[in-house]
Design a protein around this motif. Structure first.
Motif, PDB file in Angstrom:
ATOM      1  N   SER A 172       0.813  -1.218   0.000  1.00  0.00           N
ATOM      2  CA  SER A 172       0.000   0.000   0.000  1.00  0.00           C
ATOM      3  C   SER A 172       0.845   1.266   0.000  1.00  0.00           C
ATOM      4  O   SER A 172       0.313   2.372   0.073  1.00  0.00           O
ATOM      5  CB  SER A 172      -0.917   0.011   1.225  1.00  0.00           C
ATOM      6  OG  SER A 172      -1.795  -1.086   1.198  1.00  0.00           O
ATOM      7  N   TYR A 205       2.133   6.042   2.211  1.00  0.00           N
ATOM      8  CA  TYR A 205       1.089   5.067   2.505  1.00  0.00           C
ATOM      9  C   TYR A 205      -0.236   5.547   1.923  1.00  0.00           C
ATOM     10  O   TYR A 205      -0.653   6.672   2.143  1.00  0.00           O
ATOM     11  CB  TYR A 205       0.970   4.877   4.018  1.00  0.00           C
ATOM     12  CG  TYR A 205      -0.234   4.080   4.451  1.00  0.00           C
ATOM     13  CD1 TYR A 205      -0.339   2.729   4.165  1.00  0.00           C
ATOM     14  CD2 TYR A 205      -1.266   4.676   5.160  1.00  0.00           C
ATOM     15  CE1 TYR A 205      -1.438   1.996   4.560  1.00  0.00           C
ATOM     16  CE2 TYR A 205      -2.367   3.952   5.565  1.00  0.00           C
ATOM     17  CZ  TYR A 205      -2.441   2.611   5.262  1.00  0.00           C
ATOM     18  OH  TYR A 205      -3.536   1.898   5.665  1.00  0.00           O
ATOM     19  N   ASP A 206      -0.899   4.666   1.184  1.00  0.00           N
ATOM     20  CA  ASP A 206      -2.187   4.988   0.563  1.00  0.00           C
ATOM     21  C   ASP A 206      -3.263   4.135   1.224  1.00  0.00           C
ATOM     22  O   ASP A 206      -3.387   2.942   0.950  1.00  0.00           O
ATOM     23  CB  ASP A 206      -2.115   4.703  -0.937  1.00  0.00           C
ATOM     24  CG  ASP A 206      -3.358   5.141  -1.685  1.00  0.00           C
ATOM     25  OD1 ASP A 206      -4.427   5.283  -1.064  1.00  0.00           O
ATOM     26  OD2 ASP A 206      -3.258   5.326  -2.909  1.00  0.00           O
ATOM     27  N   LEU A 217      -5.749   2.361  -1.076  1.00  0.00           N
ATOM     28  CA  LEU A 217      -5.165   1.179  -1.697  1.00  0.00           C
ATOM     29  C   LEU A 217      -5.156   0.018  -0.714  1.00  0.00           C
ATOM     30  O   LEU A 217      -5.467  -1.116  -1.078  1.00  0.00           O
ATOM     31  CB  LEU A 217      -3.749   1.475  -2.195  1.00  0.00           C
ATOM     32  CG  LEU A 217      -2.993   0.322  -2.838  1.00  0.00           C
ATOM     33  CD1 LEU A 217      -3.778  -0.278  -3.998  1.00  0.00           C
ATOM     34  CD2 LEU A 217      -1.623   0.803  -3.291  1.00  0.00           C
ATOM     35  N   TYR A 218      -4.816   0.293   0.550  1.00  0.00           N
ATOM     36  CA  TYR A 218      -4.828  -0.752   1.585  1.00  0.00           C
ATOM     37  C   TYR A 218      -6.219  -1.373   1.705  1.00  0.00           C
ATOM     38  O   TYR A 218      -6.362  -2.596   1.726  1.00  0.00           O
ATOM     39  CB  TYR A 218      -4.371  -0.176   2.925  1.00  0.00           C
ATOM     40  CG  TYR A 218      -4.495  -1.158   4.061  1.00  0.00           C
ATOM     41  CD1 TYR A 218      -3.584  -2.197   4.200  1.00  0.00           C
ATOM     42  CD2 TYR A 218      -5.528  -1.064   4.992  1.00  0.00           C
ATOM     43  CE1 TYR A 218      -3.697  -3.112   5.232  1.00  0.00           C
ATOM     44  CE2 TYR A 218      -5.650  -1.978   6.022  1.00  0.00           C
ATOM     45  CZ  TYR A 218      -4.730  -2.992   6.138  1.00  0.00           C
ATOM     46  OH  TYR A 218      -4.837  -3.905   7.160  1.00  0.00           O
TER      47      TYR A 218
END
Length: 60
Positions: A33, A39-40, A43-44
């Motif tokens: 992610s 850190y997105d 997306l996670y």
């Protein structure tokens, strides 16, 4: 509980089975992610949904 039992439990909506699988794969999901060092969270979450979808399709 072994992994096969977890998969079967998650497919049958057993309480906690899917959550335990997500916890097992959390480090990998977090690693994937990160895009360009950031850190997105979206997306996670999407990766978690894809993992859960794959569990439902998994044939044991």
């Amino acid at each position: 509980m072994n992994f096969k039992d977890l998969i079967l439990g998650a497919k049958e909506n057993a309480p906690g089975a899917a959550a335990e699988i997500l916890c097992m794969y959390k480090p990998l999901l977090l690693k994937e992610s990160i895009v360009d060092g950031v850190y997105d969270e979206d997306l996670y979450q999407e990766l978690c949904l894809v993992l859960l979808g794959c569990i439902k399709k998994f044939w044991v």
